[in-house]
Motif scaffolding. Structure first.
Motif, PDB file in Angstrom:
ATOM      1  N   GLY A 120       0.781  -1.229   0.000  1.00  0.00           N
ATOM      2  CA  GLY A 120       0.000   0.000   0.000  1.00  0.00           C
ATOM      3  C   GLY A 120       0.810   1.276   0.000  1.00  0.00           C
ATOM      4  N   SER A 121       2.097   1.222   0.334  1.00  0.00           N
ATOM      5  CA  SER A 121       2.868   2.466   0.342  1.00  0.00           C
ATOM      6  C   SER A 121       3.224   2.905  -1.066  1.00  0.00           C
ATOM      7  N   GLN A 122       3.331   1.925  -1.959  1.00  0.00           N
ATOM      8  CA  GLN A 122       3.619   2.269  -3.351  1.00  0.00           C
ATOM      9  C   GLN A 122       2.333   2.250  -4.147  1.00  0.00           C
ATOM     10  N   THR A 123       2.165   3.219  -5.038  1.00  0.00           N
ATOM     11  CA  THR A 123       0.982   3.176  -5.900  1.00  0.00           C
ATOM     12  C   THR A 123       1.336   2.679  -7.293  1.00  0.00           C
ATOM     13  N   ASP A 124       2.649   2.606  -7.604  1.00  0.00           N
ATOM     14  CA  ASP A 124       2.994   2.150  -8.952  1.00  0.00           C
ATOM     15  C   ASP A 124       3.738   0.826  -8.882  1.00  0.00           C
ATOM     16  N   LEU A 125       4.047   0.268 -10.050  1.00  0.00           N
ATOM     17  CA  LEU A 125       4.644  -1.063 -10.109  1.00  0.00           C
ATOM     18  C   LEU A 125       6.136  -0.963 -10.387  1.00  0.00           C
ATOM     19  N   ARG A 126       6.776   0.080  -9.812  1.00  0.00           N
ATOM     20  CA  ARG A 126       8.203   0.289 -10.071  1.00  0.00           C
ATOM     21  C   ARG A 126       9.047  -0.896  -9.631  1.00  0.00           C
ATOM     22  N   SER A 127       8.740  -1.452  -8.480  1.00  0.00           N
ATOM     23  CA  SER A 127       9.562  -2.557  -7.955  1.00  0.00           C
ATOM     24  C   SER A 127       9.411  -3.793  -8.824  1.00  0.00           C
ATOM     25  N   LEU A 128       8.206  -4.031  -9.344  1.00  0.00           N
ATOM     26  CA  LEU A 128       7.991  -5.163 -10.244  1.00  0.00           C
ATOM     27  C   LEU A 128       8.776  -4.959 -11.534  1.00  0.00           C
ATOM     28  N   PHE A 129       8.791  -3.698 -12.003  1.00  0.00           N
ATOM     29  CA  PHE A 129       9.545  -3.409 -13.219  1.00  0.00           C
ATOM     30  C   PHE A 129      11.043  -3.608 -12.991  1.00  0.00           C
ATOM     31  N   ARG A 130      11.535  -3.217 -11.794  1.00  0.00           N
ATOM     32  CA  ARG A 130      12.979  -3.397 -11.522  1.00  0.00           C
ATOM     33  C   ARG A 130      13.333  -4.873 -11.541  1.00  0.00           C
ATOM     34  N   VAL A 154      11.838  -7.169 -13.361  1.00  0.00           N
ATOM     35  CA  VAL A 154      11.867  -7.574 -14.770  1.00  0.00           C
ATOM     36  C   VAL A 154      13.172  -7.117 -15.417  1.00  0.00           C
ATOM     37  N   GLN A 155      13.568  -5.874 -15.097  1.00  0.00           N
ATOM     38  CA  GLN A 155      14.786  -5.314 -15.691  1.00  0.00           C
ATOM     39  C   GLN A 155      16.007  -6.148 -15.329  1.00  0.00           C
ATOM     40  N   ARG A 156      16.056  -6.555 -14.039  1.00  0.00           N
ATOM     41  CA  ARG A 156      17.202  -7.373 -13.590  1.00  0.00           C
ATOM     42  C   ARG A 156      17.185  -8.727 -14.265  1.00  0.00           C
ATOM     43  N   SER A 157      15.978  -9.290 -14.469  1.00  0.00           N
ATOM     44  CA  SER A 157      15.881 -10.658 -14.983  1.00  0.00           C
ATOM     45  C   SER A 157      16.180 -10.763 -16.467  1.00  0.00           C
ATOM     46  N   VAL A 158      15.737  -9.781 -17.273  1.00  0.00           N
ATOM     47  CA  VAL A 158      15.927  -9.916 -18.721  1.00  0.00           C
ATOM     48  C   VAL A 158      17.282  -9.391 -19.173  1.00  0.00           C
ATOM     49  N   GLY A 159      17.896  -8.535 -18.348  1.00  0.00           N
ATOM     50  CA  GLY A 159      19.203  -8.020 -18.740  1.00  0.00           C
ATOM     51  C   GLY A 159      20.251  -9.105 -18.589  1.00  0.00           C
ATOM     52  N   GLY A 160      21.391  -8.959 -19.234  1.00  0.00           N
ATOM     53  CA  GLY A 160      22.472  -9.938 -19.099  1.00  0.00           C
ATOM     54  C   GLY A 160      22.054 -11.299 -19.587  1.00  0.00           C
ATOM     55  N   ALA A 161      21.614 -11.362 -20.833  1.00  0.00           N
ATOM     56  CA  ALA A 161      21.070 -12.614 -21.351  1.00  0.00           C
ATOM     57  C   ALA A 161      22.132 -13.698 -21.462  1.00  0.00           C
ATOM     58  N   GLY A 162      23.329 -13.338 -21.858  1.00  0.00           N
ATOM     59  CA  GLY A 162      24.371 -14.350 -21.984  1.00  0.00           C
ATOM     60  C   GLY A 162      24.123 -15.241 -23.183  1.00  0.00           C
ATOM     61  N   TYR A 181       6.913   0.663 -19.652  1.00  0.00           N
ATOM     62  CA  TYR A 181       8.327   0.521 -19.310  1.00  0.00           C
ATOM     63  C   TYR A 181       8.860  -0.847 -19.726  1.00  0.00           C
ATOM     64  N   CYS A 182       8.059  -1.895 -19.559  1.00  0.00           N
ATOM     65  CA  CYS A 182       8.498  -3.237 -19.984  1.00  0.00           C
ATOM     66  C   CYS A 182       8.706  -3.258 -21.485  1.00  0.00           C
ATOM     67  N   ARG A 183       7.788  -2.611 -22.219  1.00  0.00           N
ATOM     68  CA  ARG A 183       7.911  -2.601 -23.684  1.00  0.00           C
ATOM     69  C   ARG A 183       9.166  -1.852 -24.098  1.00  0.00           C
ATOM     70  N   THR A 184       9.449  -0.732 -23.429  1.00  0.00           N
ATOM     71  CA  THR A 184      10.640   0.047 -23.761  1.00  0.00           C
ATOM     72  C   THR A 184      11.893  -0.785 -23.551  1.00  0.00           C
ATOM     73  N   THR A 185      11.931  -1.480 -22.395  1.00  0.00           N
ATOM     74  CA  THR A 185      13.130  -2.244 -22.059  1.00  0.00           C
ATOM     75  C   THR A 185      13.235  -3.513 -22.896  1.00  0.00           C
TER      76      THR A 185
END
Lengths: 265, 296
Positions: free
Chosen positions: A111-121, A123-131, A162-166
């Motif tokens: 409830g302290s966050q109103t956006d999904l920034r943490s969920l996006f972070r 995703v960003q960590r998981s898809v980056g560094g594909a190897g 943001y997911c689409r951009t990344t």
């Protein structure tokens, strides 16, 4: 377009295109077979997959994927698959005693966050560094459950932007999201608005419905495929449409043109 | 009228291109950009929904320097440390400085892709005020914005269209293969004109107008052409010969009264329809009470 569609739906062997946002939706039907289909398709093609499984447990998807010929446990151990187990994480978030840490993907439940920034972070960590695995794929099952968890439509649309951009633009990977719309819900505005807005953003939309004539044992429903032609041209402004029928088997799903089901021919 | 609006011959205009899920209006937006560049004007684009490469697709390379794309696509909400352009900067004073920054001080054209994005993050009243400020600021010759009208309430779409000098709605046409542009234009004197045209956008972003869709659509004219003689191709005869037609004309129908028939019926003829009563001796006939029902 038909070659690419054929490879996506499993009846041709052309390469997977990059940079696509594929939107799956259903209305009074169950499109989760498409999520399982895409999951096994991309894992077999050697892609790096980040799967946000908010509706079912990992063992459920693993059991279904085994029947489709893919081992999710092995893929996760090798690093090809990153799986967010939404059900387990959300319970631990809600029962947590201490202050909320920024890094938790399901932190918006507190409830302290109103956006999904943490969920996006996450995703960003998981898809980056594909190897060795490429391209990167993001699968979400499903987006409308976020609405029922109290997230606003605007926040979900920001997250998908943001997911689409990344994923689609920077990493040239693909993104597949499922949105479910039911007709008996009281709050009709939320899912419908979310579906329309995501349809504006996506490049390919697969919409699963039941057959308009009713139940059939051999044909489980129909899929309406809509896509926009890229670039200018006479057909550029209009959305192109195609209607296919499908049947779900134990080992997968088969798509065919209307009227060409094996039970009929 | 669509071509006039795209070419943008008048100053101080605010054009809204409305589209829906069925039919995308971004190509028309790109052709507005191409037309402005062709007139050798500066163009500023606030890009929130698509990336810069997609927007520049099809534009003439030699005008590249006149096109300034403010990249609001990568990080529109400032979630990273160094956002390039955020949606909050739309409201800021720095934008005015950006837009009037060029040395030649020629008024620029502002393209907003899309206004729906801005409306999601700012209240509609504030957006309307800001648009009026930008128009009256003097730095801009024209503002063209894309709006997805199926994502907002009708009242919000209505308020924005009220501010506009021209509104182009893009819808799928009856023919199914092409899109129709419904253009409504308001002049300063208050005159409103409306036109519907089939259009297509070529690879080099020039717009061609095909034909006007007829008011009732094509199906009705097709019906008129195919209306065949119903008495043809039958196994029995439904037609009348000349003699039969004459006999039919002469026939007088039983309840259709001509003048002679009416007068003949209404005049009393001798020997018909008269009632004659001869009372018997035992009948008590009282002329004052012929029916014998008065209590006298």
């Amino acid at each position: 377009m038909s070659g690419y569609l054929g490879s996506l739906l499993g009846f041709s062997t052309e390469k997977i295109e990059k940079g696509d946002f594929i939107l799956l939706s259903d209305r009074n039907a169950d499109a989760s077979f498409l999520i399982n289909h895409f999951l096994s398709l991309y894992l077999r093609a050697g892609c790096k997959v980040c799967f946000l499984g908010l509706v079912q447990s990992f063992s459920h998807y693993s059991a279904v994927a085994l029947r489709l010929g893919v081992n999710l446990v092995q893929a996760r151990e090798q690093g090809q698959l990153v799986f967010l187990e939404g059900l387990k994480d959300s319970v631990s978030q809600l029962l947590q005693q201490g202050p909320n840490s920024e890094a938790c993907p399901m932190g918006f439940l507190r409830g302290s966050q109103t956006d999904l920034r943490s969920l996006f972070r996450f995703v960003q960590r998981s898809v980056g560094g594909a190897g060795e695995w490429s391209p990167s794929i993001l699968l979400v099952d499903d987006m409308s459950v976020l609405l029922s968890l109290g997230v606003s439509v605007g926040a979900i649309l920001d997250f998908s932007h943001y997911c689409r951009t990344t994923v689609c633009h920077q990493l040239q990977g693909n993104m597949v999201m499922l949105v479910r719309v039911g007709e008996e819900e009281d709050d009709e505005e939320g899912p419908e608005l979310l579906l329309k807005a995501l349809t504006h953003q996506c490049s390919l939309a697969l919409s699963v419905q039941g057959l308009p004539t009713g139940y059939c044992r051999d044909i489980h429903g129909q899929v309406e495929v809509r896509w926009k032609e890229r670039g200018a041209g006479p057909g550029g402004a209009l959305t192109q449409k195609k209607l296919l029928q499908y049947k779900v088997h134990d080992k997968g799903v088969s798509f065919f043109a209307r009227g060409t089901s094996s039970a009929v021919l | 009228m669509l071509l006039d609006v795209i070419q943008g011959t008048e100053n101080g205009g605010f054009v809204i291109i409305q589209d829906t899920v069925e039919c995308c209006g971004r190509q028309l937006l790109q052709s507005c950009i191409a037309a402005a560049l062709h007139r050798e004007e500066d163009v500023h684009v606030l890009a929130f929904e698509v990336c810069e490469e997609d927007l520049r697709l099809g534009l003439d390379r030699k005008y590249e320097q006149r096109l300034c794309v403010h990249n609001g696509y990568t990080d529109p909400l400032g979630w990273s440390e160094h956002p390039l352009f955020t949606v909050h900067q739309f409201m800021a004073e720095e934008l005015n400085a950006h837009l009037s920054g060029s040395e030649e001080s020629k008024p620029a054209t502002l393209i907003i892709d899309s206004l729906s994005w801005v409306l999601r993050h700012h209240p509609p009243a504030v957006v309307c005020q800001r648009l009026q400020e930008l128009r009256r600021g003097g730095a801009l010759r024209r503002v063209v914005a894309l709006l997805h009208c199926d994502l907002h309430q009708q009242s919000i779409v209505g308020s924005l269209c009220h501010l506009a000098t021209a509104v182009i709605s893009v819808v799928p046409g009856n023919r199914g293969q092409q899109a129709v542009a419904k253009t409504t234009r308001r002049t300063k004197s208050g005159k409103v004109t409306h036109e519907e045209e089939y259009f297509s956008v070529k690879e080099d972003l020039t717009v061609t107008v095909e034909a006007r869709p007829s008011l009732h659509g094509r199906p009705q004219t097709e019906e008129d052409e195919h209306e065949a003689d119903p008495a043809a191709n039958l196994t029995f005869n439904l037609r009348l010969s000349e003699g039969e037609k004459e006999a039919k004309e002469k026939l007088s129908l039983p309840f259709v009264f001509s003048e002679e028939k009416k007068s003949a019926l209404l005049q009393p003829r001798p020997g018909s329809g008269r009632i004659v009563y001869n009372p018997d001796a035992s009948d008590d006939f009282d002329p004052e009470d012929p029916d014998d029902d008065l209590a006298v």
